[in-house]
Design a protein around this motif. Sequence first.
Motif, PDB file in Angstrom:
ATOM      1  N   UNK A  31       6.532  21.433 -15.008  1.00 20.65           N
ATOM      2  CA  UNK A  31       7.724  21.166 -14.205  1.00 20.65           C
ATOM      3  C   UNK A  31       7.426  21.321 -12.718  1.00 20.65           C
ATOM      4  N   UNK A  32       6.758  22.389 -12.359  1.00 26.72           N
ATOM      5  CA  UNK A  32       6.438  22.620 -10.944  1.00 26.72           C
ATOM      6  C   UNK A  32       5.518  21.526 -10.419  1.00 26.72           C
ATOM      7  N   UNK A  33       4.506  21.154 -11.208  1.00 30.18           N
ATOM      8  CA  UNK A  33       3.576  20.125 -10.747  1.00 30.18           C
ATOM      9  C   UNK A  33       4.270  18.772 -10.583  1.00 30.18           C
ATOM     10  N   UNK A  34       5.126  18.402 -11.517  1.00 30.78           N
ATOM     11  CA  UNK A  34       5.821  17.125 -11.386  1.00 30.78           C
ATOM     12  C   UNK A  34       6.822  17.148 -10.238  1.00 30.78           C
ATOM     13  N   UNK A  35       7.441  18.288  -9.998  1.00 26.32           N
ATOM     14  CA  UNK A  35       8.324  18.386  -8.838  1.00 26.32           C
ATOM     15  C   UNK A  35       7.535  18.210  -7.543  1.00 26.32           C
ATOM     16  N   UNK A  36       6.366  18.805  -7.473  1.00 21.86           N
ATOM     17  CA  UNK A  36       5.542  18.654  -6.273  1.00 21.86           C
ATOM     18  C   UNK A  36       5.043  17.220  -6.122  1.00 21.86           C
ATOM     19  N   UNK A  37       4.688  16.583  -7.232  1.00 18.33           N
ATOM     20  CA  UNK A  37       4.240  15.192  -7.152  1.00 18.33           C
ATOM     21  C   UNK A  37       5.365  14.265  -6.714  1.00 18.33           C
ATOM     22  N   UNK A  38       6.587  14.667  -6.920  1.00 17.78           N
ATOM     23  CA  UNK A  38       7.724  13.855  -6.512  1.00 17.78           C
ATOM     24  C   UNK A  38       8.023  13.935  -5.027  1.00 17.78           C
ATOM     25  N   UNK A  39       7.406  14.875  -4.334  1.00 24.47           N
ATOM     26  CA  UNK A  39       7.640  14.989  -2.901  1.00 24.47           C
ATOM     27  C   UNK A  39       6.573  14.217  -2.141  1.00 24.47           C
ATOM     28  N   UNK A  40       6.907  13.816  -0.944  1.00 29.06           N
ATOM     29  CA  UNK A  40       5.947  13.068  -0.134  1.00 29.06           C
ATOM     30  C   UNK A  40       4.891  13.996   0.465  1.00 29.06           C
ATOM     31  N   UNK A  41       5.295  15.198   0.794  1.00 29.85           N
ATOM     32  CA  UNK A  41       4.378  16.118   1.470  1.00 29.85           C
ATOM     33  C   UNK A  41       3.326  16.704   0.530  1.00 29.85           C
ATOM     34  N   UNK A  42       3.711  17.032  -0.687  1.00 29.20           N
ATOM     35  CA  UNK A  42       2.812  17.741  -1.589  1.00 29.20           C
ATOM     36  C   UNK A  42       2.249  16.862  -2.699  1.00 29.20           C
ATOM     37  N   UNK A  43       2.349  15.547  -2.572  1.00 25.21           N
ATOM     38  CA  UNK A  43       1.795  14.648  -3.578  1.00 25.21           C
ATOM     39  C   UNK A  43       0.314  14.461  -3.295  1.00 25.21           C
ATOM     40  N   UNK A  44      -0.523  15.075  -4.103  1.00 26.31           N
ATOM     41  CA  UNK A  44      -1.965  15.031  -3.869  1.00 26.31           C
ATOM     42  C   UNK A  44      -2.610  13.807  -4.503  1.00 26.31           C
ATOM     43  N   UNK A  45      -1.889  13.059  -5.306  1.00 22.45           N
ATOM     44  CA  UNK A  45      -2.464  11.875  -5.947  1.00 22.45           C
ATOM     45  C   UNK A  45      -2.408  10.674  -5.007  1.00 22.45           C
ATOM     46  N   UNK A  46      -1.288  10.476  -4.336  1.00 22.21           N
ATOM     47  CA  UNK A  46      -1.120   9.323  -3.451  1.00 22.21           C
ATOM     48  C   UNK A  46      -1.489   9.637  -2.010  1.00 22.21           C
ATOM     49  N   UNK A  47      -2.352  10.585  -1.796  1.00 21.48           N
ATOM     50  CA  UNK A  47      -2.743  10.951  -0.438  1.00 21.48           C
ATOM     51  C   UNK A  47      -3.442   9.778   0.234  1.00 21.48           C
ATOM     52  N   UNK A  48      -2.964   9.400   1.395  1.00 18.83           N
ATOM     53  CA  UNK A  48      -3.577   8.319   2.147  1.00 18.83           C
ATOM     54  C   UNK A  48      -3.193   6.936   1.664  1.00 18.83           C
ATOM     55  N   UNK A  49      -2.291   6.836   0.717  1.00 18.08           N
ATOM     56  CA  UNK A  49      -1.926   5.530   0.177  1.00 18.08           C
ATOM     57  C   UNK A  49      -1.188   4.691   1.218  1.00 18.08           C
ATOM     58  N   UNK A  50      -0.333   5.330   2.005  1.00 16.45           N
ATOM     59  CA  UNK A  50       0.395   4.587   3.035  1.00 16.45           C
ATOM     60  C   UNK A  50      -0.564   4.029   4.086  1.00 16.45           C
ATOM     61  N   UNK A  51      -1.545   4.844   4.456  1.00 18.74           N
ATOM     62  CA  UNK A  51      -2.515   4.386   5.446  1.00 18.74           C
ATOM     63  C   UNK A  51      -3.345   3.233   4.891  1.00 18.74           C
ATOM     64  N   UNK A  52      -3.705   3.313   3.617  1.00 23.10           N
ATOM     65  CA  UNK A  52      -4.481   2.239   3.000  1.00 23.10           C
ATOM     66  C   UNK A  52      -3.662   0.955   2.938  1.00 23.10           C
ATOM     67  N   UNK A  53      -2.386   1.070   2.611  1.00 22.58           N
ATOM     68  CA  UNK A  53      -1.525  -0.113   2.555  1.00 22.58           C
ATOM     69  C   UNK A  53      -1.353  -0.715   3.945  1.00 22.58           C
ATOM     70  N   UNK A  54      -1.190   0.136   4.949  1.00 20.86           N
ATOM     71  CA  UNK A  54      -1.025  -0.358   6.314  1.00 20.86           C
ATOM     72  C   UNK A  54      -2.294  -1.053   6.787  1.00 20.86           C
ATOM     73  N   UNK A  55      -3.446  -0.490   6.463  1.00 16.83           N
ATOM     74  CA  UNK A  55      -4.717  -1.105   6.846  1.00 16.83           C
ATOM     75  C   UNK A  55      -4.902  -2.441   6.141  1.00 16.83           C
ATOM     76  N   UNK A  56      -4.574  -2.485   4.862  1.00 13.36           N
ATOM     77  CA  UNK A  56      -4.706  -3.731   4.106  1.00 13.36           C
ATOM     78  C   UNK A  56      -3.756  -4.798   4.653  1.00 13.36           C
ATOM     79  N   UNK A  57      -2.549  -4.394   5.016  1.00 14.33           N
ATOM     80  CA  UNK A  57      -1.590  -5.354   5.567  1.00 14.33           C
ATOM     81  C   UNK A  57      -2.062  -5.868   6.921  1.00 14.33           C
ATOM     82  N   UNK A  58      -2.630  -4.990   7.734  1.00 20.92           N
ATOM     83  CA  UNK A  58      -3.133  -5.411   9.044  1.00 20.92           C
ATOM     84  C   UNK A  58      -4.313  -6.358   8.883  1.00 20.92           C
TER      85      UNK A  58
END
Length: 72
Positions: A31-58
Amino acid sequence: SAPAQWKLWLVMDPRTVMIGTAAWLGVLALLIHFLLLGTERFNWIDTGLKEQKATAAAQAAITPAPVTAAAK
């Protein structure tokens, strides 16, 4: 009282208590791990995903479209 605490184990089976405790701690950990994964700050799986998407779009915006035979 402390001297009579051993009588608790006459009422409750110690194996059942340990299995129940382990199961509860497992559920709590998930429960604690899934709650943390649901947050933007503590999601360790999607780290850097926004930057990768922005770079790919550029890069996609800079890259010219391929010329096809119909466009000539």
